[in-house]
Design a protein around this motif. Structure first.
Motif, PDB file in Angstrom:
ATOM      1  N   VAL A   1     -11.514   9.069  16.815  1.00  0.00           N
ATOM      2  CA  VAL A   1     -11.774   7.898  15.970  1.00  0.00           C
ATOM      3  C   VAL A   1     -11.753   6.617  16.800  1.00  0.00           C
ATOM      4  O   VAL A   1     -12.630   5.745  16.669  1.00  0.00           O
ATOM      5  CB  VAL A   1     -10.756   7.832  14.815  1.00  0.00           C
ATOM      6  CG1 VAL A   1     -10.846   6.489  14.100  1.00  0.00           C
ATOM      7  CG2 VAL A   1     -10.986   8.958  13.829  1.00  0.00           C
TER       8      VAL A   1
ATOM      9  N   ALA B   1     -17.798   3.183   9.594  1.00  0.00           N
ATOM     10  CA  ALA B   1     -17.218   3.594   8.312  1.00  0.00           C
ATOM     11  C   ALA B   1     -16.885   5.084   8.320  1.00  0.00           C
ATOM     12  O   ALA B   1     -15.852   5.501   7.785  1.00  0.00           O
ATOM     13  CB  ALA B   1     -18.187   3.266   7.179  1.00  0.00           C
TER      14      ALA B   1
ATOM     15  N   GLN C   1     -13.705   5.543  10.114  1.00  0.00           N
ATOM     16  CA  GLN C   1     -12.591   5.107   9.273  1.00  0.00           C
ATOM     17  C   GLN C   1     -12.274   6.148   8.209  1.00  0.00           C
ATOM     18  O   GLN C   1     -11.105   6.411   7.905  1.00  0.00           O
ATOM     19  CB  GLN C   1     -12.935   3.770   8.621  1.00  0.00           C
ATOM     20  CG  GLN C   1     -11.773   3.080   7.923  1.00  0.00           C
ATOM     21  CD  GLN C   1     -10.798   2.477   8.909  1.00  0.00           C
ATOM     22  OE1 GLN C   1     -11.189   2.057   9.977  1.00  0.00           O
ATOM     23  NE2 GLN C   1      -9.529   2.465   8.561  1.00  0.00           N
ATOM     24  N   LEU C   2     -13.288   6.755   7.633  1.00  0.00           N
ATOM     25  CA  LEU C   2     -13.066   7.806   6.635  1.00  0.00           C
ATOM     26  C   LEU C   2     -12.368   9.011   7.253  1.00  0.00           C
ATOM     27  O   LEU C   2     -11.472   9.616   6.632  1.00  0.00           O
ATOM     28  CB  LEU C   2     -14.402   8.214   6.016  1.00  0.00           C
ATOM     29  CG  LEU C   2     -15.084   7.182   5.114  1.00  0.00           C
ATOM     30  CD1 LEU C   2     -16.497   7.636   4.752  1.00  0.00           C
ATOM     31  CD2 LEU C   2     -14.265   6.947   3.855  1.00  0.00           C
TER      32      LEU C   2
ATOM     33  N   ASP D   1      -7.207   3.781   4.228  1.00  0.00           N
ATOM     34  CA  ASP D   1      -8.254   3.951   5.239  1.00  0.00           C
ATOM     35  C   ASP D   1      -9.555   4.451   4.603  1.00  0.00           C
ATOM     36  O   ASP D   1     -10.655   4.026   4.984  1.00  0.00           O
ATOM     37  CB  ASP D   1      -7.791   4.934   6.309  1.00  0.00           C
ATOM     38  CG  ASP D   1      -6.828   4.293   7.299  1.00  0.00           C
ATOM     39  OD1 ASP D   1      -6.859   3.065   7.439  1.00  0.00           O
ATOM     40  OD2 ASP D   1      -6.033   5.026   7.920  1.00  0.00           O
TER      41      ASP D   1
ATOM     42  N   GLY E   1     -13.009   2.512   4.675  1.00  0.00           N
ATOM     43  CA  GLY E   1     -14.216   3.163   5.164  1.00  0.00           C
ATOM     44  C   GLY E   1     -15.349   3.113   4.153  1.00  0.00           C
ATOM     45  O   GLY E   1     -16.515   2.881   4.515  1.00  0.00           O
ATOM     46  N   THR E   2     -15.014   3.300   2.883  1.00  0.00           N
ATOM     47  CA  THR E   2     -16.044   3.230   1.842  1.00  0.00           C
ATOM     48  C   THR E   2     -16.637   1.828   1.748  1.00  0.00           C
ATOM     49  O   THR E   2     -17.870   1.658   1.651  1.00  0.00           O
ATOM     50  CB  THR E   2     -15.440   3.644   0.494  1.00  0.00           C
ATOM     51  OG1 THR E   2     -14.870   4.951   0.604  1.00  0.00           O
ATOM     52  CG2 THR E   2     -16.506   3.649  -0.588  1.00  0.00           C
TER      53      THR E   2
ATOM     54  N   MET F   1     -18.856   1.247   4.657  1.00  0.00           N
ATOM     55  CA  MET F   1     -20.118   1.970   4.493  1.00  0.00           C
ATOM     56  C   MET F   1     -21.078   1.187   3.586  1.00  0.00           C
ATOM     57  O   MET F   1     -22.272   1.044   3.883  1.00  0.00           O
ATOM     58  CB  MET F   1     -19.840   3.350   3.909  1.00  0.00           C
ATOM     59  CG  MET F   1     -21.079   4.179   3.606  1.00  0.00           C
ATOM     60  SD  MET F   1     -21.951   4.678   5.097  1.00  0.00           S
ATOM     61  CE  MET F   1     -20.812   5.967   5.683  1.00  0.00           C
TER      62      MET F   1
ATOM     63  N   THR G   1     -13.423  -4.991   1.594  1.00  0.00           N
ATOM     64  CA  THR G   1     -12.743  -4.819   2.878  1.00  0.00           C
ATOM     65  C   THR G   1     -11.573  -5.788   3.005  1.00  0.00           C
ATOM     66  O   THR G   1     -10.489  -5.427   3.492  1.00  0.00           O
ATOM     67  CB  THR G   1     -13.741  -5.033   4.026  1.00  0.00           C
ATOM     68  OG1 THR G   1     -14.849  -4.145   3.860  1.00  0.00           O
ATOM     69  CG2 THR G   1     -13.091  -4.772   5.364  1.00  0.00           C
TER      70      THR G   1
END
Length: 382
Positions: A217, A248, A251-252, A270, A274-275, A278, A299
């Motif tokens: 990551v 993203a 992050q997911l 997290d 990430g969502t 994205m 965010t």
């Protein structure tokens, strides 16, 4: 005198008119009483739990509001108006650095001092872009200084490689913050390049010695930062969106790994970040400011969640720094939403809900039928 729901105007002679406000009904009076009671109870609870600290916080907030309001009324070229923001941010940076060498008991007061100084600097600003740059720059400097402190602690414990990498990453993040505060593109490019390389190198070390997932990551994050820099320099908007979507995904993956090791709160946060990232990447790719703005607001709220988690773990300075970064994200998202005219459309829609609808307009055909009917009726009457 007109009696109704609107204001009443009464002539009192001499061409003067006295305007009366409508009386507040029983519901309005009860609402005022309940709001006053809630405020009194809140003050009582705060004074019982925090005592003198609540009084100091209230006095500090009043001083910030009154002082910044006075400075904003000064001529723009006055020395105090021109240099006050720089002085406040310099004092905030000094407070952050002081926490690295001061006793741990000073962390709480230093964090509140930083938040107060940054709040004052933001309130002096006159446009939203300046607010976003001030908040993001200050937040990055705070995070960078904390990373540098962790790197120094690692070097002191004998972790030479890890300490140096963390210290270098903190220096890069600090450079980003200074670039935002000074609006310097060379500093921003230097910070992005150094930060990307050091983050990727730190990811390699983490993958070798600790965890493969977290290491991958971090490597993806470092490569993504460098790719984002290249895309911005080339002016490739779609490439920036793709890089954001790639970050993203990383992050997911970090969020899923956090859930797997049992850290539910951080893992879920997290995944939420990430969502949002994205969605922001998709918005940039399709040039949708409304989508990108909503995602950036999300965010920012996610960064506020990180601040809350830090606060629960008694990491006061980290919580304050994350809060500042969260405010920057929300401000940037609101700026994008405002430029997309989404907020204005929502405002017009809300206003339409509070007024009477306009009467329906008759079409040309309906008007002609009505006129012919009137002619026929006239002929019949004759």
């Amino acid at each position: 005198m007109t009696i109704g729901r609107h204001d009443e105007t009464v002539s009192i002679g001499g061409g003067r008119e006295l305007q009366h406000r409508p009386r507040i009904g029983i519901r309005g009076q009860l609402t005022g009483i309940l709001i006053g009671a809630a405020g009194g109870l809140s003050v009582n609870i705060l004074s019982s739990d925090y005592r003198y600290r609540a009084v100091l916080a209230a006095l500090a907030l009043a001083a910030i509001l009154s002082g910044t309001g006075w400075i904003r009324r000064l001529p723009p070229r006055a020395p105090l108006a021109r240099h006050s923001t720089s002085v406040l941010l310099g004092l905030a940076l000094a407070a952050v650095i002081a926490t690295l060498v001061a006793p741990r008991s000073w962390t709480g007061p230093a964090a509140f001092t930083v938040v107060g100084l940054v709040t004052a600097a933001v309130l002096i600003a006159t446009d939203l872009i300046t607010v976003v740059l001030l908040l993001s720059g200050t937040g990055c400097v705070g995070l960078g200084v904390q990373c540098m402190g962790l790197g120094i602690a690692g070097l002191a414990d004998g972790l030479i490689v890890q300490g140096a990498l963390v210290f270098g990453t903190g220096a890069a993040v600090t450079t980003w913050g200074l670039a935002a505060l000074r609006r310097s593109l060379p500093l921003a490019l230097l910070g992005l390049t150094g930060g990307g390389l050091l983050t990727a190198a730190f990811g390699i070390d983490v993958m070798i010695h600790f965890s493969h997932v977290e290491g991958l990551v971090l490597i993806a994050l470092g490569i993504g930062l460098i790719a984002a820099e290249v895309a911005v320099l080339k002016g490739a908007r779609r490439a920036v969106g793709l890089v954001g979507a790639s970050l993203a995904i990383a992050q997911l993956v970090a969020g899923v790994a956090g859930l797997h090791r049992g850290d539910v709160a951080l893992g879920a946060l997290d995944i939420a970040l990430g969502t949002a990232l994205m969605v922001a990447g998709v918005g940039v790719f399709f040039n949708s400011r409304a989508t990108a703005g909503a995602a950036v607001v999300g965010t920012g709220l996610g960064m506020g969640g990180l601040g809350l988690i830090s606060l629960l773990h008694n990491q006061i300075l980290s919580a304050a720094t994350y809060t500042i970064v969260a405010a920057a994200g929300v401000s940037a998202g609101v700026m994008l939403l405002h430029r997309s005219e989404l907020i204005e459309r929502m405002r017009r829609g809300a206003a339409a809900l509070t007024r009477e609808p306009n009467p329906p307009r008759r079409g040309r055909r309906a008007s002609r039928v009505t006129l012919s009917d009137m002619d026929e009726s006239d002929e019949t009457g004759q």
